[in-house]
Design an enzyme around this catalytic site. Sequence first.
Site, short mmCIF file in Angstrom:
data_model
loop_
_atom_site.label_atom_id
_atom_site.label_comp_id
_atom_site.label_asym_id
_atom_site.label_seq_id
_atom_site.Cartn_x
_atom_site.Cartn_y
_atom_site.Cartn_z
N HIS B 229 -28.88 26.95 -16.28
CA HIS B 229 -28.26 26.68 -17.56
C HIS B 229 -27.14 25.66 -17.42
CE1 HIS B 229 -28.81 28.39 -21.50
NE2 HIS B 229 -27.56 28.06 -21.75
N ARG B 342 -53.86 22.25 -16.53
CA ARG B 342 -53.25 21.03 -15.99
C ARG B 342 -53.52 20.87 -14.50
NH1 ARG B 342 -50.45 17.84 -18.79
NH2 ARG B 342 -49.94 18.52 -20.88
N ASN B 343 -53.41 22.00 -13.79
CA ASN B 343 -53.74 21.95 -12.37
C ASN B 343 -55.16 21.46 -12.17
OD1 ASN B 343 -51.26 22.94 -11.74
ND2 ASN B 343 -51.95 25.00 -11.24
N LEU B 345 -56.98 19.73 -14.19
CA LEU B 345 -57.07 18.32 -14.57
C LEU B 345 -56.57 17.43 -13.45
CD1 LEU B 345 -57.69 16.45 -16.96
CD2 LEU B 345 -55.30 16.67 -17.66
N ASP B 370 -62.82 23.53 -12.04
CA ASP B 370 -62.82 22.08 -11.87
C ASP B 370 -63.70 21.72 -10.69
OD1 ASP B 370 -61.19 21.53 -9.32
OD2 ASP B 370 -59.88 22.89 -10.44
N LEU B 406 -47.87 28.06 -11.09
CA LEU B 406 -48.67 29.26 -10.89
C LEU B 406 -47.81 30.50 -10.72
CD1 LEU B 406 -51.68 28.04 -8.74
CD2 LEU B 406 -51.66 28.74 -11.13
N1 LIG Z 1 -57.36 23.49 -9.57
C1 LIG Z 1 -56.78 23.31 -8.38
N2 LIG Z 1 -57.41 22.63 -7.39
C2 LIG Z 1 -56.80 22.46 -6.21
N3 LIG Z 1 -55.58 22.91 -5.91
C3 LIG Z 1 -54.91 23.58 -6.83
C4 LIG Z 1 -55.46 23.83 -8.12
N4 LIG Z 1 -54.57 24.54 -8.83
C5 LIG Z 1 -53.50 24.72 -8.05
N5 LIG Z 1 -53.68 24.15 -6.85
C6 LIG Z 1 -52.73 24.14 -5.73
O1 LIG Z 1 -51.79 25.17 -5.94
C7 LIG Z 1 -50.47 24.65 -5.87
C8 LIG Z 1 -49.57 25.43 -6.77
O2 LIG Z 1 -49.86 25.18 -8.13
P1 LIG Z 1 -48.73 25.25 -9.20
O3 LIG Z 1 -49.31 25.12 -10.54
O4 LIG Z 1 -47.95 26.49 -8.92
O5 LIG Z 1 -47.78 24.05 -8.85
P2 LIG Z 1 -47.90 22.52 -9.25
O6 LIG Z 1 -49.01 22.33 -10.20
O7 LIG Z 1 -47.94 21.75 -7.99
O8 LIG Z 1 -46.50 22.28 -9.95
P3 LIG Z 1 -46.03 22.71 -11.42
O9 LIG Z 1 -47.13 23.54 -12.00
O10 LIG Z 1 -44.79 23.48 -11.21
O11 LIG Z 1 -45.81 21.45 -12.16
C9 LIG Z 1 -50.60 23.22 -6.26
O12 LIG Z 1 -49.58 22.47 -5.69
C10 LIG Z 1 -51.95 22.86 -5.68
O13 LIG Z 1 -51.82 22.50 -4.34
MG LIG Z 2 -49.17 23.40 -12.00
#
Ligand SMILES: Nc1ncnc2c1ncn2[C@@H]1O[C@H](COP(=O)(O)OP(=O)(O)OP(=O)(O)O)[C@@H](O)[C@H]1O
Ligand SMILES: [Mg+2]
Lengths: 229, 441
Positions: B229, B342-343, B345, B370, B406
């Site tokens: 904050h 988003r991950n 994508l 994906d 995540l």
């Molecule tokens: N669909 C996916 N394919 C491959 N690796 C993945 C996928 N989703 C997540 N990951 C892996 O898991 C990690 C953690 O994901 P997380 O969403 O927590 O963090 P981020 O996407 O890197 O950052 P943030 O979501 O905080 O912007 C990612 O850095 C990535 O290495």
């Molecule tokens: Mg993410």
Amino acid sequence: MQKVLLIDDDIELVEMIAEYLKREEFDVSVAHTGHDGLSLLKKDNFSIVVLDIMMPGINGLETLAKIREESLIPVLMLTARGDDSDRIIGLELGADDYVPKPCTPRELTARIKAILRRSQNSQNLNDNNRVIEVNQLKLWPGKRQAFWFDEELQLTSSEFNLLEVLIKNAGKLVTKTQLSEEGLGHPLARFERSIDVHISRIRNKLEAINHSSAPIKTVHGQGYLLIIE
Amino acid sequence: MYKLFWKFFFTIWIAQLTTIWGIGTAIWYIRHHEPLTEVNLDLSNGASFYLDPVVDTLKTQGVVATEEYLKKRFRRIVYVVDINNNKELLGRKIPIDFLELVNQKSHTSLLNNAIQSLSVDGHHYLLFVADIPSPWRNRPLIPVVPLVGATLASLLFAFILARHLSRPIEILKQTISQVGAGHFNISLHPQLVNRNDSLGELASDIQNMSSRLGKLIDSQTKLLHTISHELRSPLTRLQMATGLLRQKMIGNDDEMSRIERECKRIDLLIGELLTLSKLDDGINHLNEEIIDLNPLIREISDNASFEAKSLNKLVSLNLLNEFIQVKGDTSLLYYAIENVVRNALRHARTNIVITVMKTPNEKAHISVIDDGEGVDDSEIMHITQPFFRASNTLKASNSQGFGLGLAITYKTLQAHNGEIQFSNLSDKQGFKVDLYLPLLT
Ligand SMILES: Nc1ncnc2c1ncn2[C@@H]1O[C@H](COP(=O)(O)OP(=O)(O)OP(=O)(O)O)[C@@H](O)[C@H]1O
Ligand SMILES: [Mg+2]
């Protein structure tokens, strides 16, 4: 020049916002406490108040409530990003809109302009006498006056705008997106609850005058509808 | 839950029964061998009826056989006393004065053979008969009434004692499982507070411990929250200053854009940290709205589609043609699902498939698949940890995440009684995330 009153306890920030707004052709006064803000408001005629909700002392929300006791001047709140509850309370107290902090000065200016544009009496003389009438509800968009069962409604600028959008589309479903864009002057943010809060305030004001239920119907998850009887 | 009670109960009861039966048997045994103080010498004519067989046996078959014979139970007791040493054949004790009485009477009783004397192998024996005192004679071999009474009494006491011991433990167990569920401000049951024993002390110790624990965790989350904050104020000023600078100098502003971008990134990070601390703070503060999943997921998918176009990727959405409603916090659930999309994508080669289903056990099932390279099997279990980024992100050039997404998704689903599962498709052909949420019924 439009007169803006800035109420925020962050002195440096206020300085910068003031400078930015001056360069955007606004006449800016600043206050660092709610008290100062309220007394400035009594002395001068402002077009809009930009109020930080997260101030210590007599805090932003109280200041907002005090402002609303006296006038319907447009109020733009600065709220903490992600803190829904303060924002909703602020809107329930009658704020016109909000900008989450941190924001860029451009976003802030855009919001101020959007509110001002929509809160001014129309310069167009033809517009001045135009009346929209549905059932017992009468709206003079030019004079920015609204009557319900021949009694004048005390509406904030945003409330008036939203009611105007609804009455212009009477009998039709108006989506929240449309209400936000036409009534508030900006696109609907995700999970925007402010439309719902504004509408419920309008409803309360209508019901205070006439106890039979207000003619605004909620279409769940989609939008609102002004009923033609 | 009542297992403990039954354990206590049976242990105590069996212990009591054993004691009662043991003591009972001991008393019974002693009573049967105690000296004949209340025994009456039987001088009636009928006495010889009992005596004659004994005399016979002693004469003809000897001492050992007589002993055997005497051990048998009769309605009267036959005593055989060796006069030389005043010992009874079976070792039963006979008071001296009683023997004197027998000696006195022996002369007068010879007529009806109520007392007889006999010499065998140089031993002189005196034989006489005694009445078994009436309470003894009437007593059954197994004393049913006292045994049943004792058993019932022991049942009662075992019950009371077991309850006394197990109740507080049961209560304590419930209290502790509350702590386990994250409610650190426990109030003790009055039954525990009023106890002055170790259990009472244990209970108040547990209460202290848990409130300390609660305070620690509280201050931890508060700290995270406050830091995040507090970072916002300088960030706001920074953004304001940048804006002002941009307003003043019109022209080349590459660096300015970079500063603005980084400001946005910090803002994003702070936002994620605040969300995380809100989730840590507890489920109690979450909104409980009724949410239609279909429009929510459609919006997420539409936004992703829009972004995917510029990346030459494709998002396809399979919605279920019916109302799917869940209860919870819309913005959190939106973020939770959006992050997974988003991950996908970010890591997909070309295709992302979002599917909404219903499971047979009344859960909404959202799967996001994906066709990227997936996550190393050894890393899958870590990807829900805050700030964890799998090794695949180091290679991807457009990775900008903090590794918080995540963690937020996981905690959000947990807070909504949901579940999340990750799996790699075979041959590094993709990654699949399954989200489950309980349906509103
Ligand atoms: N669909 C996916 N394919 C491959 N690796 C993945 C996928 N989703 C997540 N990951 C892996 O898991 C990690 C953690 O994901 P997380 O969403 O927590 O963090 P981020 O996407 O890197 O950052 P943030 O979501 O905080 O912007 C990612 O850095 C990535 O290495
Ligand atoms: Mg993410």
